[in-house]
Design a protein around this motif. Structure first.
Motif, PDB file in Angstrom:
ATOM      1  N   ALA A 155       0.836  -1.201   0.000  1.00  0.00           N
ATOM      2  CA  ALA A 155       0.000   0.000   0.000  1.00  0.00           C
ATOM      3  C   ALA A 155       0.872   1.254   0.000  1.00  0.00           C
ATOM      4  O   ALA A 155       0.587   2.233  -0.710  1.00  0.00           O
ATOM      5  CB  ALA A 155      -0.928  -0.008   1.207  1.00  0.00           C
ATOM      6  N   LEU A 156       1.951   1.233   0.770  1.00  0.00           N
ATOM      7  CA  LEU A 156       2.880   2.366   0.787  1.00  0.00           C
ATOM      8  C   LEU A 156       3.649   2.475  -0.526  1.00  0.00           C
ATOM      9  O   LEU A 156       3.819   3.566  -1.072  1.00  0.00           O
ATOM     10  CB  LEU A 156       3.853   2.224   1.954  1.00  0.00           C
ATOM     11  CG  LEU A 156       3.283   2.478   3.351  1.00  0.00           C
ATOM     12  CD1 LEU A 156       4.319   2.160   4.425  1.00  0.00           C
ATOM     13  CD2 LEU A 156       2.801   3.916   3.488  1.00  0.00           C
ATOM     14  N   ALA A 157       4.120   1.339  -1.035  1.00  0.00           N
ATOM     15  CA  ALA A 157       4.905   1.357  -2.276  1.00  0.00           C
ATOM     16  C   ALA A 157       4.079   1.873  -3.444  1.00  0.00           C
ATOM     17  O   ALA A 157       4.594   2.581  -4.324  1.00  0.00           O
ATOM     18  CB  ALA A 157       5.441  -0.041  -2.571  1.00  0.00           C
ATOM     19  N   ALA A 158       2.780   1.530  -3.460  1.00  0.00           N
ATOM     20  CA  ALA A 158       1.921   1.950  -4.575  1.00  0.00           C
ATOM     21  C   ALA A 158       1.770   3.460  -4.640  1.00  0.00           C
ATOM     22  O   ALA A 158       1.524   4.025  -5.717  1.00  0.00           O
ATOM     23  CB  ALA A 158       0.554   1.287  -4.449  1.00  0.00           C
ATOM     24  N   LEU A 159       1.928   4.136  -3.514  1.00  0.00           N
ATOM     25  CA  LEU A 159       1.816   5.597  -3.499  1.00  0.00           C
ATOM     26  C   LEU A 159       2.958   6.267  -4.250  1.00  0.00           C
ATOM     27  O   LEU A 159       2.850   7.432  -4.639  1.00  0.00           O
ATOM     28  CB  LEU A 159       1.788   6.097  -2.050  1.00  0.00           C
ATOM     29  CG  LEU A 159       0.599   5.648  -1.195  1.00  0.00           C
ATOM     30  CD1 LEU A 159       0.769   6.142   0.239  1.00  0.00           C
ATOM     31  CD2 LEU A 159      -0.718   6.160  -1.780  1.00  0.00           C
ATOM     32  N   GLU A 160       4.053   5.535  -4.444  1.00  0.00           N
ATOM     33  CA  GLU A 160       5.248   6.118  -5.049  1.00  0.00           C
ATOM     34  C   GLU A 160       5.381   5.844  -6.543  1.00  0.00           C
ATOM     35  O   GLU A 160       6.264   6.406  -7.188  1.00  0.00           O
ATOM     36  CB  GLU A 160       6.494   5.580  -4.323  1.00  0.00           C
ATOM     37  CG  GLU A 160       6.516   5.859  -2.819  1.00  0.00           C
ATOM     38  CD  GLU A 160       6.490   7.344  -2.500  1.00  0.00           C
ATOM     39  OE1 GLU A 160       7.119   8.110  -3.242  1.00  0.00           O
ATOM     40  OE2 GLU A 160       5.839   7.724  -1.505  1.00  0.00           O
ATOM     41  N   VAL A 161       4.550   4.961  -7.094  1.00  0.00           N
ATOM     42  CA  VAL A 161       4.729   4.607  -8.506  1.00  0.00           C
ATOM     43  C   VAL A 161       4.327   5.778  -9.390  1.00  0.00           C
ATOM     44  O   VAL A 161       3.398   6.536  -9.069  1.00  0.00           O
ATOM     45  CB  VAL A 161       3.924   3.339  -8.886  1.00  0.00           C
ATOM     46  CG1 VAL A 161       4.404   2.139  -8.107  1.00  0.00           C
ATOM     47  CG2 VAL A 161       2.438   3.552  -8.703  1.00  0.00           C
ATOM     48  N   LYS A 162       5.025   5.918 -10.498  1.00  0.00           N
ATOM     49  CA  LYS A 162       4.757   6.984 -11.458  1.00  0.00           C
ATOM     50  C   LYS A 162       4.208   6.347 -12.732  1.00  0.00           C
ATOM     51  O   LYS A 162       4.927   5.644 -13.444  1.00  0.00           O
ATOM     52  CB  LYS A 162       6.024   7.785 -11.738  1.00  0.00           C
ATOM     53  CG  LYS A 162       6.511   8.558 -10.508  1.00  0.00           C
ATOM     54  CD  LYS A 162       7.775   9.326 -10.799  1.00  0.00           C
ATOM     55  CE  LYS A 162       8.135  10.259  -9.640  1.00  0.00           C
ATOM     56  NZ  LYS A 162       8.127   9.585  -8.331  1.00  0.00           N
ATOM     57  N   PRO A 163       2.931   6.579 -13.042  1.00  0.00           N
ATOM     58  CA  PRO A 163       2.305   5.908 -14.177  1.00  0.00           C
ATOM     59  C   PRO A 163       2.794   6.441 -15.518  1.00  0.00           C
ATOM     60  O   PRO A 163       3.293   7.560 -15.626  1.00  0.00           O
ATOM     61  CB  PRO A 163       0.822   6.195 -13.974  1.00  0.00           C
ATOM     62  CG  PRO A 163       0.796   7.496 -13.233  1.00  0.00           C
ATOM     63  CD  PRO A 163       2.000   7.461 -12.332  1.00  0.00           C
ATOM     64  N   VAL A 164       2.621   5.612 -16.530  1.00  0.00           N
ATOM     65  CA  VAL A 164       2.869   6.013 -17.913  1.00  0.00           C
ATOM     66  C   VAL A 164       1.582   6.548 -18.529  1.00  0.00           C
ATOM     67  O   VAL A 164       1.581   7.546 -19.245  1.00  0.00           O
ATOM     68  CB  VAL A 164       3.402   4.820 -18.731  1.00  0.00           C
ATOM     69  CG1 VAL A 164       3.508   5.185 -20.208  1.00  0.00           C
ATOM     70  CG2 VAL A 164       4.748   4.362 -18.198  1.00  0.00           C
ATOM     71  N   LEU A 165       0.477   5.876 -18.247  1.00  0.00           N
ATOM     72  CA  LEU A 165      -0.816   6.256 -18.797  1.00  0.00           C
ATOM     73  C   LEU A 165      -1.496   7.265 -17.888  1.00  0.00           C
ATOM     74  O   LEU A 165      -1.228   7.326 -16.690  1.00  0.00           O
ATOM     75  CB  LEU A 165      -1.706   5.013 -18.944  1.00  0.00           C
ATOM     76  CG  LEU A 165      -1.096   3.838 -19.730  1.00  0.00           C
ATOM     77  CD1 LEU A 165      -2.037   2.637 -19.683  1.00  0.00           C
ATOM     78  CD2 LEU A 165      -0.812   4.252 -21.172  1.00  0.00           C
ATOM     79  N   ALA A 166      -2.391   8.043 -18.463  1.00  0.00           N
ATOM     80  CA  ALA A 166      -3.176   8.977 -17.658  1.00  0.00           C
ATOM     81  C   ALA A 166      -4.144   8.210 -16.774  1.00  0.00           C
ATOM     82  O   ALA A 166      -4.640   7.145 -17.150  1.00  0.00           O
ATOM     83  CB  ALA A 166      -3.944   9.929 -18.569  1.00  0.00           C
TER      84      ALA A 166
END
Length: 285
Positions: A155-166
């Protein structure tokens, strides 16, 4: 919730529960009535808001001309403590749903405008506590603690991901079993997890199907080609995959009481996560 309990709810809701055909038993029991609609019975009252959400999404998708299941009734009923929703039956499938069929539906969903009502974020890990709680003492407390720890970490790690798609509308549980190929093409079903979040969530599901459930590589490639992008080329895919694996392991726990097959599969999934062994194949449940 057992099949027998769900049939009792059907009868109390005014349907012929004895003659209904069970289509699925998971978060909901799904029944096809003889020459009638499809009825979904939720596991508990806590899923009532989720049933309301699914109906709201279905009405919006109809307005947007997205091929998806259509409701018969606009509101769920609460029967014997279980949410009940009623749906139009779909024609018999023309053929099995292929990954490329799902990819084309996802392109339609991902092209939708903002919904005219609030869509939640994809709370992928939100059900972990509920599923583990339903298993109770039937699972090893150490396994439950391990999954809770993984839940919190991802849950914490997911907050840091930077998406490619909008970000935007997503299905939230994009598996071939949630699309049926009728005479007019593929149709989306099971809209409870429809969300506003990273579109990558919908794409990681099929990568996990390849790696954990044995989807052939060529079928995964057909999915990525039909969608137009392979999500596994993105660094954040590992985080979303880990979160989904955690949720998938915990999901099986709710079926464990009274079901030795579910206990064996739960233990298989948890052991493979503990060992970090991505080669262990999970059995669909």
């Amino acid at each position: 919730m057992t099949e027998g309990t769900a049939r009792e709810v059907l009868g109390a809701a005014g349907f012929d529960g004895a003659r209904a055909r069970l289509l699925a038993l998971g978060e909901n029991a799904v029944f096809a009535l003889r020459e009638g609609p499809v009825v979904k019975v939720g596991r508990g009252q806590e899923l009532f808001a989720r049933a309301e959400h699914e109906l709201r999404v279905a009405r919006w998708l109809a307005e947007q001309q997205v091929p998806a299941v259509r409701p018969v009734r606009d509101q769920p009923s609460l029967v014997l403590g279980h949410p009940v929703t009623v749906w139009e039956p779909l024609p018999p499938p023309q053929r099995p749903t292929e990954p490329a069929d799902l990819a084309l539906l996802l392109r339609r969903v991902h092209a939708l405008p903002e919904a005219p009502f609030p869509l939640p974020g994809r709370d992928l890990l939100g059900g972990v506590e509920r599923w583990l709680g339903r298993a109770g003492e039937h699972i090893d407390p150490a396994d439950a603690a391990f999954l809770r720890m993984r839940r919190d970490e991802y849950a914490l790690a997911a907050l840091e991901v930077k998406p490619v798609l909008a970000t935007g509308p997503i299905h939230g549980d994009a598996l071939p079993r949630n699309a049926l190929v009728g005479p007019d093409g593929p149709v989306l079903v099971d809209l409870e997890t429809f969300s506003h979040d990273l579109r990558e969530h919908d794409l990681v599901v099929m990568a996990l199907a390849r790696d954990r459930y044995g989807l052939p590589e060529e079928e995964y490639r057909s999915f990525a080609l039909a969608y137009g992008w392979d999500v596994t080329e993105w660094d954040g895919a590992l985080v979303l995959r880990g979160a989904r694996e955690t949720a998938a392991a915990a999901w099986v726990a709710q079926h464990v009481p009274g079901n030795p097959r579910a206990l064996a599969e739960f233990r298989r999934r948890v052991a493979s996560l503990r060992e970090g062994d991505h080669t262990v194949r999970w059995r669909p449940f």
